[in-house]
Design an enzyme around this catalytic site. Structure first.
Site, mmCIF file in Angstrom:
data_model
loop_
_atom_site.group_PDB
_atom_site.id
_atom_site.type_symbol
_atom_site.label_atom_id
_atom_site.label_comp_id
_atom_site.label_asym_id
_atom_site.label_seq_id
_atom_site.Cartn_x
_atom_site.Cartn_y
_atom_site.Cartn_z
ATOM 1 N N SER A 248 0.826 -1.199 0.000
ATOM 2 C CA SER A 248 0.000 0.000 0.000
ATOM 3 C C SER A 248 0.869 1.262 0.000
ATOM 4 O O SER A 248 1.740 1.392 -0.843
ATOM 5 C CB SER A 248 -0.937 -0.065 1.213
ATOM 6 O OG SER A 248 -2.100 0.639 0.933
ATOM 7 N N HIS A 389 -7.605 -5.819 0.163
ATOM 8 C CA HIS A 389 -6.373 -5.033 0.273
ATOM 9 C C HIS A 389 -5.578 -5.529 1.482
ATOM 10 O O HIS A 389 -5.947 -5.248 2.625
ATOM 11 C CB HIS A 389 -6.782 -3.576 0.457
ATOM 12 C CG HIS A 389 -5.650 -2.621 0.535
ATOM 13 N ND1 HIS A 389 -4.874 -2.305 -0.543
ATOM 14 C CD2 HIS A 389 -5.154 -1.888 1.567
ATOM 15 C CE1 HIS A 389 -3.970 -1.421 -0.191
ATOM 16 N NE2 HIS A 389 -4.112 -1.158 1.085
HETATM 17 C C1 GCU Z 1 -5.392 4.674 1.936
HETATM 18 C C2 GCU Z 1 -4.812 5.517 0.826
HETATM 19 C C3 GCU Z 1 -4.021 4.657 -0.156
HETATM 20 C C4 GCU Z 1 -2.988 3.843 0.582
HETATM 21 C C5 GCU Z 1 -3.650 3.079 1.704
HETATM 22 C C6 GCU Z 1 -2.704 2.339 2.632
HETATM 23 O O1 GCU Z 1 -6.362 3.795 1.444
HETATM 24 O O2 GCU Z 1 -5.881 6.171 0.203
HETATM 25 O O3 GCU Z 1 -3.357 5.465 -1.121
HETATM 26 O O4 GCU Z 1 -2.315 2.993 -0.300
HETATM 27 O O5 GCU Z 1 -4.350 3.970 2.544
HETATM 28 O O6 GCU Z 1 -1.555 2.682 2.752
HETATM 29 O O7 GCU Z 1 -3.192 1.409 3.282
#
Ligand code: GCU
Length: 410
Positions: A248, A389
């Protein structure tokens, strides 16, 4: 694990609303993806098409500079003095399968430190290859091992263990080194760049980065290279076989680290999404303007001028991935992770392929991502995992197989 977009978390703070809302203008309709032209990574800033020697000689550096100016900001060139101190070591950790080391790296006048947690496989024929990544919530969350020193509070010991799969990594003969991202630059949603590594590099009177200087992702990427500096001094490690990995926002940082630092022999992006592997110009899922208020500080300030103007960016993320060539690159997505635009992540890898081809490396040729759970492993790896995710055992199985393919099958 339920994926809650950052904006939604902030909207929900202080209310009893627990259901995540995504920004109303988020597009998840493939038929509404605008038509777009990606900048050609092999046409230089003067409009000339480049061959392999020109890519190596100057185009690669040109592309990196475009990312510095428009996306992540420039990382300072200055090198800080560093001293490593072994705080703790146990040659019989994890039931004797690994050596655990906890190393403090003290920088500059020693007021600033990074704490590196390492596991090195005991069953190894020589120096071990391995993985380097930042963790979200503290080294002690990476494994339930009671000997990991707890430096931050809030999350429980071992609470991120499923994301790290330490035993799996060790049993396959690889080492792992990790640092807590908040030690590098705290990710507290009101970042003023006073409490992490940035001040160590400020000029006289400077209190925050200039518009094209590094934000938080730049700092996190910097720290990944500093972990590698340490690994180069450790003779139990083969520093020529180190993969930089991140999930992420930390996947965005891993990509930027791998793009800037060619010593990383492999680069792995897990669900890195917008500002990571996903193509900006698709405007699918998260976009620049969604990030500015909550997490604009991840990028350089200059990046903000491209909100709702993605087409004007001088780069797109296929060019970031191309900076990794000809080294092995892995991009992973998850089916339910629409916010990160799985198809955009695949297409960036696909459109990085011309640079891999310059080096006679196999390219990704199909126009669409492979079916879920059908990984592609060539010099570029890609998979679309069924699920949310996250980083799972399935993801690690792929990364370990990919590392074996490139490092252990020759
Ligand atoms: C949020 C953010 C993302 C990121 C994510 C994370 O969802 O909007 O850009 O990748 O956090 O780091 O878990």
């Amino acid at each position: 694990m339920l994926r809650i977009p950052m904006v939604a978390i902030l909207l929900a703070v202080g209310t009893l609303v627990s259901v995540a809302k995504e920004p109303a203008d988020t597009n998840y309709d493939e038929s509404k993806v605008p038509s777009y032209d990606l900048p050609d990574v092999l046409i230089d800033n003067a409009g000339k098409s480049v061959a392999r020697d020109e890519w190596v000689r100057y185009r690669r550096a040109e592309v990196q500079r475009l990312f510095e100016d428009a996306v992540y900001g420039k990382t300072p060139d200055q090198k800080l003095a560093v001293r490593y101190e072994e705080i703790e070591t146990d040659p019989k950790a994890l039931d004797g399968r690994a050596t655990r080391k906890q190393i403090a790296a003290f920088f500059g006048d020693e007021a600033y430190r990074l704490d590196i947690l390492m596991y090195i496989p005991n069953k190894s024929d020589g120096p071990a290859a391995g993985f380097v990544g930042l963790n979200f919530n503290g080294n002690y969350t990476v494994h339930a091992d009671p000997a990991i020193i707890e430096r931050s509070t809030g999350k429980g010991r071992g609470t991120s263990a499923s994301r790290w799969q330490v035993e799996k990594i060790i049993d396959q003969g690889y080492a792992l080194a990790t640092v807590h991202r908040d030690q590098v630059d705290p990710d507290n949603y009101q970042n003023d760049f006073t409490d992490g590594v940035h001040p160590l590099f400020y000029g006289e009177g400077q209190t925050k980065p200039e518009p094209t200087e590094w934000g938080a992702i730049g700092a996190w990427a910097w720290s990944l290279s500093r972990i590698l500096d340490y690994l180069e001094t450790n003779d139990q490690i083969d520093a020529s076989k180190i993969a930089v990995i991140g999930h992420s926002r930390l996947g965005k940082a891993a990509l930027w680290a791998g793009a800037q630092d060619a010593r990383f022999a492999m680069v792995i992006s897990n669900d890195s999404g917008c500002g990571g592997a996903a193509l900006y110009r698709r405007c699918y899922g998260e976009r620049i303007h969604h990030m500015i208020k909550p997490v604009g500080y991840w990028f350089c300030t200059n990046h903000q001028q491209y909100q709702k103007r993605e087409q004007a960016l001088p780069v797109d993320q296929h060019m970031l991935l191309a900076l990794v060539a000809p080294r092995p690159l892995y991009v992973a997505s998850a089916t339910n992770d629409r916010w990160a635009d799985p198809k955009g992540e695949y297409l960036a890898a696909r459109h990085a392929s011309p640079v891999y081809e310059l080096f006679d490396k196999p390219a990704l040729s199909q126009d669409n991502p492979p079916a879920p759970d059908k990984p592609i492993h060539t010099t570029i790896g890609y998979h679309l995992r069924t699920g949310d995710h996250n980083v799972t055992a399935y993801d690690w199985d792929q990364y370990l197989a990919f590392a074996d393919r490139h490092w252990n099958s020759e």
